[in-house]
Design an enzyme around this catalytic site. Structure first.
Site, short mmCIF file in Angstrom:
data_model
loop_
_atom_site.label_atom_id
_atom_site.label_comp_id
_atom_site.label_asym_id
_atom_site.label_seq_id
_atom_site.Cartn_x
_atom_site.Cartn_y
_atom_site.Cartn_z
N HIS A 264 -1.47 -1.75 10.46
CA HIS A 264 -0.99 -3.13 10.44
C HIS A 264 0.22 -3.27 11.35
O HIS A 264 0.93 -2.29 11.61
CB HIS A 264 -0.59 -3.57 9.02
CG HIS A 264 -1.76 -3.83 8.11
ND1 HIS A 264 -2.02 -5.06 7.57
CD2 HIS A 264 -2.72 -3.00 7.65
CE1 HIS A 264 -3.10 -4.98 6.81
NE2 HIS A 264 -3.53 -3.72 6.84
N GLU B 79 0.81 -1.22 0.00
CA GLU B 79 0.00 0.00 0.00
C GLU B 79 0.85 1.26 0.00
O GLU B 79 0.51 2.26 0.63
CB GLU B 79 -1.00 0.00 1.16
CG GLU B 79 -2.09 -1.04 0.99
CD GLU B 79 -3.32 -0.81 1.86
OE1 GLU B 79 -3.43 0.28 2.46
OE2 GLU B 79 -4.17 -1.71 1.93
#
Length: 583
Positions: free
Chosen positions: A565, A291
């Site tokens: 995350h 990402e």
């Protein structure tokens, strides 16, 4: 043959592409600010309440008007730029390649196999959510450019720290542990831009280079068994790998981690060392990030990481109509993949998933495969490794799509290795990592959990389909709680993850099957949560006489407050039999 830096065949095409993007960027930026000014993170809302600031509605009102007018004013120029930019995507190679020229060629190679026939390799993966600022705010993360710089600095801080080995002086239990987070200074900021700039690290050190210990960054701390607080540093005897865990240096001497330091260092369970660390593992060899969609953020990361990782692939993916000249699927964003390696990249190949749906179809998610040069063995034979990273389909309840993508991943990796393997080289590792967007405990992910990929690749955290090992920790954080005191710094997040009760408040729970209530965890089982970030490895594709052992699995909290995350690290110890070079 070295990879070409530019993704374009010549400078003229690259120049036209740059002009087209320069026309597009102002309009894109104003649209990004138009959305961002209307969307706040929970941290920003909390700060406004604490400061009793009531002017935000006026900022939203007038900011929206100004940015909307500027967006409309630059739209014609952006359209002209699009007409230049879009057709050139058909001849664009799907990544940029940055290479830092080393002061000596030996700085980029690993001499472990050449000298003693063994070496260890460290890998890490992390999803950073570096979307354009407006879109990142829907994940409760903002200030993409500031976060990119802060993330890069924190990674460098962790990777370049001295690796301290802790010995426990006990007649019944001894071994080495990773360093306590109290031994080294860390960054404790919860806001994006406040990370102190670290000095540029030296790049001459490699974790497994055969150098005298006086040139190594490894220190030894001896801890008495009677829980005294006195420690002393002394010179370590010459060893091949300054970061190697002595618990893994030979089966006959294998011992469990001492209980006295389990709360702060390496743990031993199921014969597998693991830890929750507030720092990235020292001397990571290859880093895979997901990402990293924003181009400017990717360049900021490259600038910060390039003194440590001399070989970087970024802006990976395809744009515009894919396949070219067909409008069935238009890609607004690249794959978000970002690969940083200490080793030279010999070959690289990217594939885009053709079956994405919904919002995921706007990004060119896919697989990046790379072949890296490690060095040579004792017979002068070239030693290489394969590293693959991917980011699978995201929406819940669409396991069939993810399974199709796993089928593609398996095939593409096989094709890449078959096309690039040579008879006069030894393969010492074959790693697959990334954000798979499914876990091994959700009833909704049963289809993916039973995929045949896990028969080829080994997952160190997996006990079986739908069952994690008891020490595993979920890697997906609850987005609304990212700035809570319990998890907004690396040290606080580390303590929270080590507590079963606290962890349940901040790690995303499993996803139930449609129409079925969730019963989790089962009686007598620990609460783990969703682990969707993986590092896998396989042995059937490497040289026959290479033996692989897991040296350490790490759950990393250093990016607390900067992403949703938890990064994961894996260190593998590879031993090559002395006669393997004859094959």
């Amino acid at each position: 043959m070295a990879l070409q830096a530019s993704p374009f065949p010549n400078g003229f095409v690259a120049g036209v592409h740059a002009v087209g993007w320069a026309f597009i960027l102002p309009c894109f930026w104003f649209l990004d600010r138009l959305i961002a000014v209307c969307k706040s993170t929970t941290l920003e809302r909390t700060q406004r309440l604490e400061q009793e600031c009531y002017l935000h509605p006026l900022k939203v009102f007038f900011g929206s008007i100004v940015f909307f007018i500027l967006f409309l004013a630059t739209a014609p120029l952006a359209f002209l730029g699009f007409l230049l930019w879009a057709p050139l995507q058909a001849c664009r190679r799907p990544f940029y390649y940055h290479r830092e020229t080393p002061s000596s060629p030996e700085k980029e190679i690993h001499r472990g196999f050449e000298l003693v026939g063994k070496a260890s390799f460290s890998f890490a993966t992390a999803n950073l959510c570096l979307l354009p600022d407006s879109l990142a705010r829907f994940n409760n993360l903002g200030h993409t450019q500031l976060r990119a710089s802060a993330i890069g600095q924190r990674i460098v801080q962790g990777v370049c720290r001295p690796h301290i080995r802790i010995f426990v002086d006990s007649p019944s239990s001894c071994g080495t542990l990773s360093p306590s987070n109290s031994i080294l200074p860390t960054v404790n900021t919860a806001t994006y831009g406040a990370t102190d700039r670290q000095p540029q690290p030296p790049v001459s050190h490699h974790p497994d280079s055969a150098v005298p210990i006086s040139k190594s960054s490894s220190d030894v701390v001896c801890v008495p068994c009677d829980d005294t607080e006195e420690t002393s540093a002394e010179s370590s005897p010459p060893i091949l790998n300054s970061n190697q865990n002595s618990n893994q240096q030979g089966r006959s001497g294998h011992r469990s981690a001492p209980r006295a330091l389990l709360s702060q260092g390496l743990r031993q369970q199921d014969d597998l060392p693991w830890e929750v660390s507030s720092l990235f593992p020292a001397d990571i060899d290859i880093l895979c990030l997901e990402e990293v969609f924003d181009k400017r953020a990717a360049r900021k990361l490259t600038d910060v990481l390039k003194p440590v990782f001399g070989h970087i692939l970024y802006d990976i993916g395809v744009y515009a109509c894919q396949p070219p000249c067909r409008c069935s699927s238009f890609k607004f964003f690249n794959s978000g993949l970002f690969l940083a390696s200490r080793f030279p990249v010999l070959e690289a190949q990217y594939h885009c998933f053709p079956n994405s749906r919904g919002e995921d179809a706007l990004a060119a998610k896919g697989l990046l495969s790379a072949k890296v040069l490690i060095g040579q063995n004792q017979k002068g034979k070239r030693v290489v490794g394969y590293f693959n990273c991917t980011h699978l389909h995201a929406p819940e309840g669409e396991g069939e799509i993810r399974c199709e993508q796993l089928n593609m991943v398996t095939k593409w990796i096989g094709d890449f290795e078959a096309a690039n393997s040579l008879p006069d080289e030894d393969v010492v590792f074959d790693v697959l990592c990334g954000d798979f967007n499914f876990d091994n405990c959700s009833p909704d992910d049963t289809l993916e959990q039973n995929h045949c990929l896990f028969e080829e690749y080994r997952d160190p955290c997996r006990a079986g389909p739908g069952k994690e090992k008891p020490w595993v920790i979920g890697t997906l954080l609850e987005q609304p709680t990212l700035y809570e005191d319990d998890i907004n710094t690396p040290e606080n997040l580390q303590r929270t993850l080590e507590s079963d009760e606290l962890r349940q408040q901040y790690i995303c729970p499993p996803v139930p099957a449609m129409g079925t209530p969730l019963v989790y965890p089962e009686a007598g089982q620990p609460w783990i949560g969703r682990r969707i970030d993986y590092i896998l490895y396989r042995e059937n594709s490497i040289s026959k006489r290479c033996r692989t052992e897991i040296e350490e699995v790490t759950f990393i909290t250093q990016l607390a407050g900067l992403t949703d995350h938890i990064p994961v690290g894996l260190r593998l110890n590879v031993t090559m039999d002395s006669d393997s070079a004859d094959e």
